[in-house]
Design an enzyme around this catalytic site. Structure first.
Site, short mmCIF file in Angstrom:
data_model
loop_
_atom_site.label_atom_id
_atom_site.label_comp_id
_atom_site.label_asym_id
_atom_site.label_seq_id
_atom_site.Cartn_x
_atom_site.Cartn_y
_atom_site.Cartn_z
N GLY A 1 -72.64 -14.23 -41.65
CA GLY A 1 -73.87 -13.45 -41.40
C GLY A 1 -74.33 -12.71 -42.64
N GLY B 1 -70.86 -24.18 -38.45
CA GLY B 1 -70.65 -25.41 -39.23
C GLY B 1 -69.33 -25.40 -39.97
N ILE C 1 -70.91 -6.41 -41.99
CA ILE C 1 -71.38 -5.12 -41.47
C ILE C 1 -70.35 -4.54 -40.51
CG2 ILE C 1 -73.83 -5.71 -41.72
CD1 ILE C 1 -73.94 -5.84 -38.61
N ASP C 2 -69.48 -5.39 -39.97
CA ASP C 2 -68.49 -4.90 -38.99
C ASP C 2 -67.39 -4.07 -39.66
OD1 ASP C 2 -70.01 -6.58 -37.44
OD2 ASP C 2 -68.51 -8.15 -37.28
N MET D 1 -74.41 -3.26 -33.44
CA MET D 1 -73.52 -4.41 -33.66
C MET D 1 -72.12 -3.96 -34.05
SD MET D 1 -75.72 -7.29 -35.63
CE MET D 1 -76.72 -8.46 -34.73
N GLU E 1 -71.66 -2.96 -29.32
CA GLU E 1 -72.00 -4.11 -28.47
C GLU E 1 -70.80 -4.67 -27.69
OE1 GLU E 1 -73.51 -7.23 -31.01
OE2 GLU E 1 -71.71 -7.25 -32.25
N ARG F 1 -83.54 5.45 -21.72
CA ARG F 1 -84.22 4.35 -22.41
C ARG F 1 -83.22 3.73 -23.38
NH1 ARG F 1 -87.34 4.98 -18.93
NH2 ARG F 1 -89.62 5.20 -19.02
O1 F6P Z 1 -70.23 -10.24 -37.70
C1 F6P Z 1 -71.47 -9.73 -38.05
C2 F6P Z 1 -72.40 -9.70 -36.85
O2 F6P Z 1 -73.63 -9.12 -37.25
C3 F6P Z 1 -71.83 -9.00 -35.63
O3 F6P Z 1 -71.86 -7.61 -35.75
C4 F6P Z 1 -72.71 -9.58 -34.55
O4 F6P Z 1 -72.07 -9.56 -33.29
C5 F6P Z 1 -72.88 -11.00 -35.01
O5 F6P Z 1 -72.66 -11.02 -36.41
C6 F6P Z 1 -74.22 -11.61 -34.71
O6 F6P Z 1 -74.24 -12.91 -35.19
P1 F6P Z 1 -75.53 -13.85 -35.21
O7 F6P Z 1 -76.24 -13.59 -36.49
O8 F6P Z 1 -74.96 -15.22 -35.14
O9 F6P Z 1 -76.36 -13.49 -34.02
#
Ligand code: F6P
Length: 361
Positions: free
Chosen positions: A14, A79, A140-141, A183, A236, A277
């Site tokens: 990502g 992939g 980002i995680d 996320m 999430e 909300r």
């Molecule tokens: O691992 C990085 C991340 O942004 C996660 O935080 C998120 O769950 C996931 O990738 C989302 O992936 P995609 O871009 O495939 O929707």
């Protein structure tokens, strides 16, 4: 040993803020060792294409890119070359084609910018195909154990804090409970950091179980004390009280996180009568202009990665530990997963602020 001359670079997995800062730093540092840097397109896909999809990156091509979001090279987070999905639905091993791509380009080394999944795949390719790789951590995680910060984390937190600031204004105007879903896959680092910086009253993360009764009590208590709004951040991967992850499957059959914020908002409104909300931040956290910290980290990682190659130090990942750049074996880096430390300083800080973070064991 001949000096490494031709070096490839790719971004895999990502995207996130700070990738272009790494690419720029690599190209700039390479001049000191007379190395040529070849940018490979779309991660390992570029190595599989024929002709191999790569371009020589000179100083002009990377000028100014440190402030751009995304990656100028493109990326993919699917992939797997060892189990590559074909259009007819079959799955085949295409690893050899990617290895050949590296050798067709005549590379002496390859810099891979990726998270744990990408690094595991690239390392396996490298071992199988006699490729020299050096890794730069990005996700980002922020769940790679060997480094305190991965590229992209700070940008994602910055975006989430901006969102919380905006949500707070509208929460106050309308006397509402605002819930922000962020996320982080299975780790709650973004939620904890952004929750503290954004002044949230409730922070829920997958590492700590929570009581919905307690969440509702906290919100009601705030209202009884005369506060007309509350803000809450939820990662999430937080599960429902019965232990179910909230996921959905899209029309391509991909299973994705999303919906725990909505679930909690509905439950809170039903139980308390408070108006809620929900905002799901999603990929806005990934696509932003990189924060200052991610640019600095990107620069430091890029320079250090090229330095490692100049010393023939391969199969290693650069890392940020105690305000210094170090390097560790990639095998070690991908083996160390880092969840939020339930007994760590940030959780202690949140609790000290009076924030509900769940039922700490
Ligand atoms: O691992 C990085 C991340 O942004 C996660 O935080 C998120 O769950 C996931 O990738 C989302 O992936 P995609 O871009 O495939 O929707």
């Amino acid at each position: 040993m001949t000096k490494p001359k031709r070096v490839g670079i790719l971004t895999s997995g990502g995207d996130c803020g700070g990738l272009n800062a790494v690419i720029r730093a690599v190209v700039r540092r390479a001049r000191d060792y007379d190395m040529e840097i070849y940018g490979i397109k779309e991660a390992t896909q570029g190595l599989m294409s024929r002709p191999v999809e790569a371009e020589l990156l000179d100083i002009k091509k990377v000028s100014g890119i440190l402030r751009y979001g995304g990656t100028i090279l493109g990326t993919v987070n699917k992939g797997n070359p060892f189990a590559y999905p074909m259009p007819d639905g079959s799955v085949i091993d295409r690893s050899q084609e990617m290895i050949e791509g590296y050798h067709i380009l005549g590379l002496d080394a390859l810099i891979v910018i990726g998270g744990d999944g990408s690094l595991a795949i690239l390392r396996k390719l490298a071992q199988q195909g006699n490729m020299n790789i050096v890794a730069v951590p990005k996700t980002i995680d922020n769940d790679l154990g060997a480094t305190e910060n991965s590229i992209g984390f700070n940008t994602a937190v910055t975006v989430a804090v901006e969102a919380l600031d905006r949500l707070t204004y509208t929460a106050i105007s309308h006397s509402r409970v605002m819930i922000l879903e962020v996320m982080g896959r299975d780790a709650g680092h973004i939620a904890v950091s952004a929750g503290i910086a954004g002044g949230c009253h409730i922070i829920l993360i997958p590492e700590i179980p929570y009581s919905l009764d307690e969440v509702c009590d906290r919100l009601m208590n705030r209202a009884l004390k005369g506060f007309n709004f509350s803000t809450m951040i939820v990662a999430e991967a937080v599960k429902t009280p019965s232990g179910e992850p909230v996921k959905y499957t899209n029309s391509l059959g991909q299973s994705l996180y999303g919906g725990i914020g909505q679930y909690l908002g509905d439950e809170i409104s039903r139980r308390t009568g408070m108006e809620t909300r929900i905002t799901t931040l999603g990929h806005v956290q990934r696509g932003s202009t990189p924060s200052a910290l991610d640019r600095i980290l990107g620069a430091a990682f890029g320079v250090a990665a090229v330095d490692l190659i100049s010393q023939y130090k391969y199969d290693r990942m650069v890392a940020w530990v105690n305000r210094e750049i170090i390097d560790v074996p990639i095998s070690e880096a991908i083996a160390q997963y880092r969840a939020v430390d339930v007994n760590g300083s940030l959780i202690h800080t949140a609790v000290g602020l009076g924030t509900y973070v769940g039922e700490i064991p």
